[in-house]
Design a protein around this motif. Structure first.
Motif, mmCIF file in Angstrom:
data_model
loop_
_atom_site.group_PDB
_atom_site.id
_atom_site.type_symbol
_atom_site.label_atom_id
_atom_site.label_comp_id
_atom_site.label_asym_id
_atom_site.label_seq_id
_atom_site.Cartn_x
_atom_site.Cartn_y
_atom_site.Cartn_z
ATOM 1 N N ALA A 268 75.194 -40.747 23.911
ATOM 2 C CA ALA A 268 73.620 -41.367 23.235
ATOM 3 C C ALA A 268 72.770 -41.143 23.617
ATOM 4 C CB ALA A 268 73.768 -43.052 22.434
ATOM 5 N N TYR B 276 77.405 -45.933 24.806
ATOM 6 C CA TYR B 276 75.327 -45.708 25.474
ATOM 7 C C TYR B 276 74.953 -44.105 25.906
ATOM 8 C CZ TYR B 276 76.228 -50.359 24.629
ATOM 9 O OH TYR B 276 76.584 -51.846 23.468
ATOM 10 N N VAL C 147 70.998 -42.954 17.004
ATOM 11 C CA VAL C 147 71.995 -41.869 17.111
ATOM 12 C C VAL C 147 72.685 -42.246 16.065
ATOM 13 C CG1 VAL C 147 73.965 -40.151 17.747
ATOM 14 C CG2 VAL C 147 72.185 -41.019 19.141
ATOM 15 N N VAL C 148 73.435 -42.870 15.992
ATOM 16 C CA VAL C 148 73.628 -43.634 14.341
ATOM 17 C C VAL C 148 73.278 -43.559 13.501
ATOM 18 C CG1 VAL C 148 75.714 -45.491 13.249
ATOM 19 C CG2 VAL C 148 75.979 -44.482 16.188
ATOM 20 N N SER C 149 71.892 -44.095 13.677
ATOM 21 C CA SER C 149 71.261 -44.097 12.020
ATOM 22 C C SER C 149 70.640 -42.507 11.454
ATOM 23 C CB SER C 149 69.883 -44.951 13.116
ATOM 24 O OG SER C 149 70.620 -45.850 12.650
ATOM 25 N N TYR C 150 70.358 -41.742 12.414
ATOM 26 C CA TYR C 150 70.595 -40.840 12.674
ATOM 27 C C TYR C 150 70.764 -40.385 11.572
ATOM 28 C CZ TYR C 150 68.524 -35.775 12.882
ATOM 29 O OH TYR C 150 67.690 -35.114 12.577
ATOM 30 N N MET C 151 72.867 -39.818 12.417
ATOM 31 C CA MET C 151 74.039 -39.570 11.950
ATOM 32 C C MET C 151 74.166 -40.215 10.475
ATOM 33 S SD MET C 151 76.179 -39.616 15.303
ATOM 34 C CE MET C 151 77.375 -38.625 14.378
ATOM 35 N N LEU C 152 73.380 -40.644 10.266
ATOM 36 C CA LEU C 152 74.206 -41.506 8.829
ATOM 37 C C LEU C 152 73.039 -41.396 7.779
ATOM 38 C CD1 LEU C 152 75.052 -45.704 9.743
ATOM 39 C CD2 LEU C 152 76.557 -43.805 9.074
ATOM 40 N N LEU D 282 71.824 -45.695 20.941
ATOM 41 C CA LEU D 282 72.933 -45.643 20.142
ATOM 42 C C LEU D 282 73.066 -45.825 18.956
ATOM 43 C CD1 LEU D 282 76.299 -44.803 20.230
ATOM 44 C CD2 LEU D 282 76.645 -47.868 20.023
ATOM 45 N N LEU D 283 71.912 -47.116 18.721
ATOM 46 C CA LEU D 283 71.503 -47.442 17.540
ATOM 47 C C LEU D 283 70.564 -45.824 16.336
ATOM 48 C CD1 LEU D 283 70.638 -51.072 17.123
ATOM 49 C CD2 LEU D 283 72.554 -50.512 15.770
#
Length: 376
Positions: free
Chosen positions: A123, A120, A52-57, A49-50
């Motif tokens: 992700a 999760y 995917v979220v980091s890449y989206m940010l 999850l981290l």
């Protein structure tokens, strides 16, 4: 791993390895292995999850930030190097471990836990799709299906995986070439990549690398010390074998390719890093862990199956990547699984704990007997 990391070039890595090992050992002494396994699986999901979220940010991997971006085109779409690691194929391996293990833990009680695990899962799937990796994607799909169709599968597959993976560099190219006509449609459908039949049969050049590495070991590594204990960290570079194959992978834009491009097989890499002694110790340790997990099925149930599935993913993915190395996160995850497998069965632990009575309890019972509390 300690044989490899104990060389002068790997002292810092050795300290990290020992600290993680000590932590895993202490956890096994104080925490039920089933809780360790459940938390480890959730940690893998949270890592996905981290990423995917980091890449989206907008965060990007250091590999991409330094201009090394690896464009392996599949129908005009570039594969994603996720932000929390410099390797293209490492996050997908961890994601596949989560997916393969989740099937056995999805029924654990707790609504919030189930919700987070579903997040999760999404992700983890996104990582497999975005990275376009073959082996982790196939394993994430095939292992749970086989476990559902054949109940005993999850019990014995870790043992078979270790036996096969330990010699995979010598036998895998022949097997893939023989059944490539069956694998090509499946692999292309799962990974979304449309490589040619010849590319798949050659394992994207890995067969050439393995052939060179095996031939070099047989003809050039004649010193007894190196034969027994290898060349230490980056043994493929120290030995000179990487100079025989790295130009084949010149399409990969990396710094110092002769040093950074490994032999793409964990057991073959261990042979160069730790020699015959390192290869034997690694294989025996993994085989023992697989057998130990199998013996825990009666006591741990689905937790043993979940650990076995995660273990199997790492072992099978190590046939085409270097994952069982003391500097790679998968080796630390595997170290926790090994430590958990060492834990005694619940009844044995209960009997051992019952014999460890605190001293103050004995004193209290003795005082109650002498203070007029004797039975009349």
């Amino acid at each position: 791993m300690a044989i490899v990391l104990s060389r002068p070039s790997g002292i810092n890595n050795l300290l990290v390895f020992l600290l993680v090992g000590a932590l895993a050992f202490q956890l096994t002494r104080t925490v039920d292995a089933r809780r360790i396994i459940s938390s480890l699986v959730d940690g893998l999901g949270f890592y996905a999850l981290l990423n995917v979220v980091s890449y989206m940010l907008g965060l990007r991997s250091p590999t991409e930030a330094e201009g090394w971006r690896l464009y392996l085109m599949a129908d005009g779409a570039s594969r994603i190097i996720f932000p929390l690691d410099q390797r293209l194929n490492l996050p997908p391996v961890l994601a596949a471990m989560y997916i393969a293990a989740l099937i056995f833990l999805i029924r654990e009680p707790g609504r919030a836990r189930k919700i987070f695990r579903c997040i999760y899962l999404i992700a983890a799937v996104a990582i497999l799709v975005g990275s376009g990796t073959r082996v982790p994607a196939v394993l994430a799909l095939a292992l749970p299906i086989m476990a559902l169709l054949i109940p005993a599968f999850s019990r014995w597959v870790p043992v078979v995986a270790v036996a096969f993976a330990s010699v995979s560099a010598a036998i895998l190219p022949t097997i893939v070439a023989a059944i490539g006509f069956l694998l090509n449609p499946l692999v292309s459908a799962v990974s979304g990549r449309r490589d040619s039949y010849e590319s798949l049969g050659a394992l994207n050049g890995r067969d050439y690398v393995w052939q060179k590495a095996i031939s070099y070991w047989q003809s050039e590594v004649t010193d007894l010390l190196h034969t027994l204990f290898g060349f230490g960290l980056y043994g493929h570079y120290s030995s000179g074998v990487s100079l025989t194959y790295y130009k084949l992978l010149s399409h990969a834009i990396v710094r110092d390719p002769e040093k950074t491009i490994t032999v793409h097989n964990s057991f073959l890499q261990q042979l160069y890093d730790g020699g015959i002694a390192g290869w034997v110790l690694l294989t025996v340790a993994l085989a023992w862990t697989a057998v130990r997990l199998s013996s825990h099925f009666r006591d741990w149930g689905n937790y043993a199956a979940a650990a076995g599935m995660a273990f199997t993913v790492v072992i099978l993915c190590s046939m085409t990547e270097v994952l069982l190395h003391g500097t790679v996160i998968t080796s630390f995850v595997l170290l926790v699984i090994v430590a958990a497998a060492c834990q005694a069965r619940p009844q044995v632990m209960a009997n051992a704990n019952s014999r460890r009575r605190p001293l103050f309890e004995t004193r209290n019972s003795a005082e109650s007997t002498t203070d007029g509390n004797r039975p009349r």
